[in-house]
Write a protein that holds these residues in place. Structure first.
Motif, PDB file in Angstrom:
ATOM      1  N   GLU A 223      -1.928   7.814   8.367  1.00  0.00           N
ATOM      2  CA  GLU A 223      -2.453   7.959   6.911  1.00  0.00           C
ATOM      3  C   GLU A 223      -3.528   8.694   6.847  1.00  0.00           C
ATOM      4  O   GLU A 223      -4.295   8.766   7.526  1.00  0.00           O
ATOM      5  N   LYS A 224      -3.489   9.331   5.566  1.00  0.00           N
ATOM      6  CA  LYS A 224      -4.618   9.829   5.310  1.00  0.00           C
ATOM      7  C   LYS A 224      -5.834   8.850   4.660  1.00  0.00           C
ATOM      8  O   LYS A 224      -5.394   8.112   3.927  1.00  0.00           O
ATOM      9  N   ALA A 225      -7.136   9.119   5.036  1.00  0.00           N
ATOM     10  CA  ALA A 225      -7.987   8.339   4.414  1.00  0.00           C
ATOM     11  C   ALA A 225      -8.557   8.708   2.931  1.00  0.00           C
ATOM     12  O   ALA A 225      -8.856   7.563   2.085  1.00  0.00           O
ATOM     13  N   GLU A 226      -8.371   9.583   2.460  1.00  0.00           N
ATOM     14  CA  GLU A 226      -8.821  10.085   1.355  1.00  0.00           C
ATOM     15  C   GLU A 226      -7.896   9.485   0.248  1.00  0.00           C
ATOM     16  O   GLU A 226      -6.621   9.365   0.162  1.00  0.00           O
ATOM     17  N   ASN A 227      -8.680   8.739  -1.014  1.00  0.00           N
ATOM     18  CA  ASN A 227      -7.680   7.942  -1.867  1.00  0.00           C
ATOM     19  C   ASN A 227      -6.889   7.112  -1.323  1.00  0.00           C
ATOM     20  O   ASN A 227      -5.796   6.867  -2.248  1.00  0.00           O
ATOM     21  N   ASN A 228      -7.134   6.403  -0.372  1.00  0.00           N
ATOM     22  CA  ASN A 228      -6.252   5.447   0.174  1.00  0.00           C
ATOM     23  C   ASN A 228      -6.429   4.015  -0.521  1.00  0.00           C
ATOM     24  O   ASN A 228      -7.706   3.631  -0.489  1.00  0.00           O
ATOM     25  N   PRO A 229      -5.362   3.448  -0.836  1.00  0.00           N
ATOM     26  CA  PRO A 229      -5.558   2.023  -1.545  1.00  0.00           C
ATOM     27  C   PRO A 229      -5.451   0.899  -0.725  1.00  0.00           C
ATOM     28  O   PRO A 229      -5.661  -0.143  -1.135  1.00  0.00           O
ATOM     29  N   TYR A 230      -5.564   1.204   0.563  1.00  0.00           N
ATOM     30  CA  TYR A 230      -5.375   0.131   1.742  1.00  0.00           C
ATOM     31  C   TYR A 230      -6.593  -0.307   2.298  1.00  0.00           C
ATOM     32  O   TYR A 230      -6.610  -0.690   3.578  1.00  0.00           O
ATOM     33  N   GLY A 231      -7.867   0.025   1.754  1.00  0.00           N
ATOM     34  CA  GLY A 231      -8.988  -0.366   2.382  1.00  0.00           C
ATOM     35  C   GLY A 231      -8.934  -1.904   2.810  1.00  0.00           C
ATOM     36  O   GLY A 231      -8.502  -2.685   1.916  1.00  0.00           O
TER      37      GLY A 231
END
Length: 274
Positions: A223-231
């Motif tokens: 997955e890409k870290a940028e704008n990722n909602p899964y923090g």
């Protein structure tokens, strides 16, 4: 298969909860703010990060921190809800929203700490292009993580999801499947163990690390870290956000020391979100 796996998870969680309650003692960990703060966590990386805080930062901050490990995604929330523990650290917002809705719980996030990129792994091929027609791909069977896994596959061109597919998407929501991939739905913790039995598996970051996988090096895609909602965040039962112990831990978890620890230990397999 999907429902059966969920029932199994719940049954295992009930057993783990019994052990957890014994370990916590008879007091209520959430309301006795004079006692230690007990935090339920997945072993890696959550408990590892918490133990770094416990061993290096907590004493100076006046925080008595205890870390209790769980290997499932159910018990940390049920233990937080009933007060067996004071907080948990293992989940993301879409998963928590789904859990609260289905279980009538009122758990809320306090502070986001890190992202574990979901990855596709294989013991049989070295690239996406090498996946053959009809290949079997294991995916987590819980609602949010299955949808997340399918979105990862879609983002990398393996499948196309129907318009409107959301955080409850399943293989039934696949609109195009050019490789005719077959999906094996498993409890999330079982996905890395399936790698010898399937052609590829989508594995959550914490379970990848626990299995000795190196996401930054071994994943076919991440997955890409940028704008990722899964923090992933520290969470408590609603009303306990202002517990001074929780506030101390929230500050420590987003400190420069923890950011450096995450960068040094996980080398991109886990990324600080602050």
């Amino acid at each position: 298969m999907r429902n059966t796996a969920k029932f199994t998870t719940a049954a295992l969680a009930a057993g783990a909860l019994t052990l957890g309650l014994t370990a916590c003692g008879s007091g209520n960990a959430a309301t006795d703010t004079s006692g230690p703060l007990i935090v339920a966590a997945s072993p890696a990386p959550h408990a590892e990060i918490l133990n770094y805080v416990k061993d290096n930062l907590a004493k100076k901050a006046g925080l008595d921190l205890q870390v209790q490990e769980f290997t499932d995604y159910v018990t940390p929330n049920t233990a937080t809800q009933d007060g067996s523990v004071g907080a948990n650290y293992f989940q993301n917002q879409p998963y928590l929203d789904d859990f609260n809705k289905k279980n009538g719980t009122d758990i809320v996030p306090v502070v986001t700490v890190h992202l574990e990129p979901l990855g596709l792994y294989s013991n049989k091929v070295k690239s996406l292009d090498a996946l053959k027609s009809g290949a079997t791909v294991a995916v987590p069977n819980d609602t949010v993580n299955e949808a997340r896994a399918l979105k990862l596959l879609a983002a990398n061109g393996l499948i196309t999801l129907k318009d409107g597919a959301d955080n409850s998407a399943t293989p039934a929501d696949i609109a195009k499947n050019p490789k005719n991939l077959k999906f094996k739905e498993l409890e999330a913790a079982q996905t890395p163990r399936s790698l010898n039995d399937v052609d590829a598996a989508v594995v959550n970051g914490n379970y990848a690390l626990a299995a000795g996988l190196k996401p930054a090096d071994q994943a076919l895609v991440l997955e890409k870290a940028e704008n990722n909602p899964y923090g992933n965040f520290l969470a408590v039962k609603k009303g306990n956000e202002d517990d001074p112990r929780v506030q101390k831990l929230a500050k420590l978890l987003t400190s420069p020391e923890v950011k450096k620890f995450i960068a040094d230990k996980y080398a991109g397999s886990v990324v600080a979100s602050f």
